[in-house]
Write a protein that holds these residues in place. Sequence first.
Motif, short mmCIF file in Angstrom:
data_model
loop_
_atom_site.label_atom_id
_atom_site.label_comp_id
_atom_site.label_asym_id
_atom_site.label_seq_id
_atom_site.Cartn_x
_atom_site.Cartn_y
_atom_site.Cartn_z
N GLY A 27 0.84 -1.20 0.00
CA GLY A 27 0.00 0.00 0.00
C GLY A 27 0.87 1.24 0.00
N GLY A 28 0.25 2.37 -0.21
CA GLY A 28 0.97 3.63 -0.17
C GLY A 28 1.71 3.89 -1.47
N HIS A 29 2.51 4.96 -1.45
CA HIS A 29 3.25 5.37 -2.63
C HIS A 29 4.61 5.90 -2.19
CE1 HIS A 29 4.21 7.17 -6.48
NE2 HIS A 29 4.53 8.27 -5.82
N THR A 30 5.62 5.58 -2.95
CA THR A 30 6.94 6.15 -2.69
C THR A 30 7.68 6.32 -4.01
OG1 THR A 30 9.03 5.89 -1.52
CG2 THR A 30 7.99 3.87 -2.30
N ASP A 31 8.49 7.35 -4.06
CA ASP A 31 9.36 7.56 -5.22
C ASP A 31 10.76 7.03 -4.94
OD1 ASP A 31 7.41 8.83 -6.79
OD2 ASP A 31 7.81 10.76 -5.84
N ASP A 32 10.97 6.50 -3.75
CA ASP A 32 12.28 5.98 -3.34
C ASP A 32 12.42 4.55 -3.86
OD1 ASP A 32 14.45 4.81 -2.06
OD2 ASP A 32 14.01 5.74 -0.12
N TRP A 38 8.25 -4.40 -1.80
CA TRP A 38 7.91 -5.53 -2.66
C TRP A 38 8.59 -6.82 -2.17
CZ3 TRP A 38 4.04 -6.31 -5.76
CH2 TRP A 38 3.35 -5.20 -6.25
N PHE A 39 9.83 -6.71 -1.70
CA PHE A 39 10.52 -7.90 -1.18
C PHE A 39 9.80 -8.43 0.04
CE2 PHE A 39 13.74 -10.35 1.03
CZ PHE A 39 14.40 -11.00 0.00
N SER A 96 8.61 -17.24 -3.23
CA SER A 96 10.07 -17.32 -3.31
C SER A 96 10.60 -16.97 -4.70
CB SER A 96 10.56 -18.70 -2.87
OG SER A 96 10.05 -19.70 -3.71
N THR A 97 9.81 -17.20 -5.73
CA THR A 97 10.23 -16.81 -7.08
C THR A 97 10.41 -15.30 -7.15
OG1 THR A 97 9.11 -18.70 -8.06
CG2 THR A 97 9.64 -16.86 -9.54
N MET A 98 9.47 -14.56 -6.57
CA MET A 98 9.55 -13.10 -6.61
C MET A 98 10.68 -12.59 -5.72
SD MET A 98 8.62 -10.26 -7.85
CE MET A 98 7.05 -10.40 -8.63
N THR A 99 10.86 -13.17 -4.51
CA THR A 99 11.94 -12.69 -3.65
C THR A 99 13.29 -12.95 -4.32
OG1 THR A 99 12.01 -14.73 -2.32
CG2 THR A 99 10.70 -12.89 -1.45
N ARG A 100 13.44 -14.12 -4.94
CA ARG A 100 14.71 -14.43 -5.63
C ARG A 100 14.94 -13.47 -6.80
NH1 ARG A 100 16.87 -19.02 -3.62
NH2 ARG A 100 15.46 -20.51 -2.67
N THR A 101 13.89 -13.18 -7.55
CA THR A 101 14.01 -12.27 -8.69
C THR A 101 14.37 -10.86 -8.22
OG1 THR A 101 12.44 -13.58 -9.97
CG2 THR A 101 12.78 -11.29 -10.67
N LEU A 102 13.67 -10.37 -7.22
CA LEU A 102 13.97 -9.03 -6.69
C LEU A 102 15.40 -8.96 -6.17
CD1 LEU A 102 10.60 -8.36 -4.86
CD2 LEU A 102 11.53 -7.00 -6.75
N PHE A 103 15.82 -9.99 -5.46
CA PHE A 103 17.18 -9.99 -4.94
C PHE A 103 18.20 -10.05 -6.08
CE2 PHE A 103 21.12 -11.74 -3.41
CZ PHE A 103 21.38 -10.92 -2.33
N ALA A 104 17.95 -10.88 -7.08
CA ALA A 104 18.88 -11.01 -8.21
C ALA A 104 19.06 -9.68 -8.93
CB ALA A 104 18.38 -12.08 -9.18
#
Length: 148
Positions: A83-88, A96-97, A106-114
């Motif tokens: 929720g919310g909004h950020t430009d950071d 998102w993580f 876990s697919t998304m956490t791995r992708t974000l981390f990669a």
Amino acid sequence: MHGVTFMYDDSPLTLLVEDALYAAKHDRCGTAVDILRDAFPYLTEPDSYRVCKAMAEAGTVATVRAHGGVKPDPAAGELWAPGGHTDDPLLLWSIWFLVAHANADSTMTRTLFAVMWERGRSEVLAAACTLLGAVASISLIADEVVAQ
């Protein structure tokens, strides 16, 4: 170790996260950043990922506490949503993580981390520090909710 309300596992990496989270929650943000900054140059990619996952687990536990123990039921198609909004961009990555971890994606956490790992260790450290700040804030909110 310091009364932090989660335990991802009993590894030294979890203890590192507990120490950093404890410092962040007790107005010692410089110490919290130092803990991560001192460790990250020596961490492998998998260990850096585990540190971020441990922080996300602490954030998930705190989020559930802040919601009175209520959490979505994935079997019923319910998921946490940001929720919310950020430009950071680092805060956005952290949110998102955390949400991906809370949803057991876990697919998304791995992708974000990669994506962050590809940007370099300094970006991973910056993202981890931002994630720690977000988790500390959620944890403090949860403490206030539980105390009411």
